[in-house]
Design an enzyme around this catalytic site. Sequence first.
Site, PDB file in Angstrom:
ATOM      1  N   PHE A 159     -20.898  66.844 -45.384  1.00  0.00           N
ATOM      2  CA  PHE A 159     -20.885  66.750 -43.918  1.00  0.00           C
ATOM      3  C   PHE A 159     -21.530  65.472 -43.413  1.00  0.00           C
ATOM      4  O   PHE A 159     -21.280  65.049 -42.281  1.00  0.00           O
ATOM      5  CB  PHE A 159     -21.585  67.975 -43.316  1.00  0.00           C
ATOM      6  CG  PHE A 159     -23.089  67.910 -43.291  1.00  0.00           C
ATOM      7  CD1 PHE A 159     -23.769  67.465 -42.169  1.00  0.00           C
ATOM      8  CD2 PHE A 159     -23.835  68.320 -44.389  1.00  0.00           C
ATOM      9  CE1 PHE A 159     -25.154  67.414 -42.149  1.00  0.00           C
ATOM     10  CE2 PHE A 159     -25.211  68.276 -44.376  1.00  0.00           C
ATOM     11  CZ  PHE A 159     -25.876  67.820 -43.252  1.00  0.00           C
ATOM     12  N   LYS A 160     -22.355  64.831 -44.225  1.00  0.00           N
ATOM     13  CA  LYS A 160     -23.077  63.650 -43.758  1.00  0.00           C
ATOM     14  C   LYS A 160     -22.214  62.400 -43.717  1.00  0.00           C
ATOM     15  O   LYS A 160     -22.667  61.344 -43.258  1.00  0.00           O
ATOM     16  CB  LYS A 160     -24.311  63.432 -44.636  1.00  0.00           C
ATOM     17  CG  LYS A 160     -25.281  64.605 -44.506  1.00  0.00           C
ATOM     18  CD  LYS A 160     -26.470  64.503 -45.431  1.00  0.00           C
ATOM     19  CE  LYS A 160     -27.362  65.727 -45.256  1.00  0.00           C
ATOM     20  NZ  LYS A 160     -28.547  65.715 -46.118  1.00  0.00           N
ATOM     21  N   ASP A 161     -20.967  62.488 -44.180  1.00  0.00           N
ATOM     22  CA  ASP A 161     -20.087  61.324 -44.180  1.00  0.00           C
ATOM     23  C   ASP A 161     -19.897  60.744 -42.780  1.00  0.00           C
ATOM     24  O   ASP A 161     -19.883  59.527 -42.597  1.00  0.00           O
ATOM     25  CB  ASP A 161     -18.718  61.682 -44.767  1.00  0.00           C
ATOM     26  CG  ASP A 161     -18.740  61.769 -46.288  1.00  0.00           C
ATOM     27  OD1 ASP A 161     -19.524  61.026 -46.905  1.00  0.00           O
ATOM     28  OD2 ASP A 161     -17.985  62.575 -46.857  1.00  0.00           O
TER      29      ASP A 161
END
Length: 434
Positions: free
Chosen positions: A106-108
């Site tokens: 999700f941190k992309d």
Amino acid sequence: MKYYSTNRQSPPADLEEVVIKSLAGDKGLYMPEYIPSVDKNVIAAMKDKSFREIADIVAHAFFGKDMDPQALSDIVNDTLSFETPVVHVNDNIYSLELYHGPTLAFKDVGARFMARLSSYFILRKGLDREVNVLVATSGDTGGAVANGFLGVPGINVFVLYPKGKVSAIQECQFTTLGKNITALEIDGTFDDCQALVKAAFVDDDLNRQMQLTSANSINVARFLPQSFYYFNAYAQLDKAGKADKLIVCVPSGNFGNITAGLFAYKMGLPIKHFIAANNRNDVFFEYLKTGKYNPRPSVETYANAMDVGNPSNFARILDLFGNSHEQIAALISGYRYTNEQIADTMRDVFNAHKYLLDPHGACGYQALTDFRLKPEETGVFLETAHPAKFKETVDMILNTDTAIPAKLQEFMKGEKKSIALGKDFEGFKAFLMK
């Protein structure tokens, strides 16, 4: 817009300074002087828009007055090349799959958005020295940040990670890249890594010699773009007629993700209630129950990206609600799970519904189950990373051979290159000063 420090001892800063500096001089986290609202009719119309279009609306609400609007749209377009689907799992429980980006985590979005925004301000400011990004990771942050900043001119990235406490696949996503990415293998925990980063920002010698910034969720440009996810989830469920009385459950470690959700809520997104799902690192769970915050050393668990004993963004949550425990506890519920409970949930969901959870998503699913949704409520948990990133753990629990996606296989082909350091600040400082 101006940004103030949660410690209230530093002068207000503009967005450019906040993005490049990350942390205020008084060691506080930056907060916007006000939270812009998104009109309810605009939110209602989002069900007919793409993720990219939704993100563009939210990004302009927050950052549109502080930079060229077209440049901001270009950054959004460059950041988002994938969708984040909402998937029905069981009864009125849905999964928001946030693992379809370059590193399957999700941190992309936050990492790539910050990389592009940093580059924009660096070029505009015309800095005469390189910017050095320090980032501590408990798993997925390192890979997302390293790949977001890979090859960006004028920026060096130092990824600090705890030795032996990230999965093999997570590790290869930031130790095999080379170029402007340096991996630092710290003999300690994630909290030790995070402490080193914070200490560097307030060290006069380092800051005279180097231009330092952070890509952890302490940076406004890293955590705020994660609010895009919440608007997108609402839009998808609204289109399906399931968005009324929405309960959102967030697997929580350093609390950047749930803080982004709370910002979305403050912007007008109609979320009824939040749930923070913890593993055994449960300082926030205890705060909700007692009103007392007692940070302590982190404990190693199956859900390693949540192994945080002193979450930085807790300060932002307190600030958002005027330090009112009553308000926070009214809006957010908490649950905590042991390794055994995480494993049981993964097995139960896989056997009953053929849905493959990663250990972090398992905490989210189980918390929604234990919350006992009412028939008229819809629950969505954030599935934050692809299960293959935790292949050893997932296969051990489920007795499976989880397929590794092609994106991850490419990372695994590279040669690991990292520099071993202790957890003492003087050793870390000496390395950087070289």
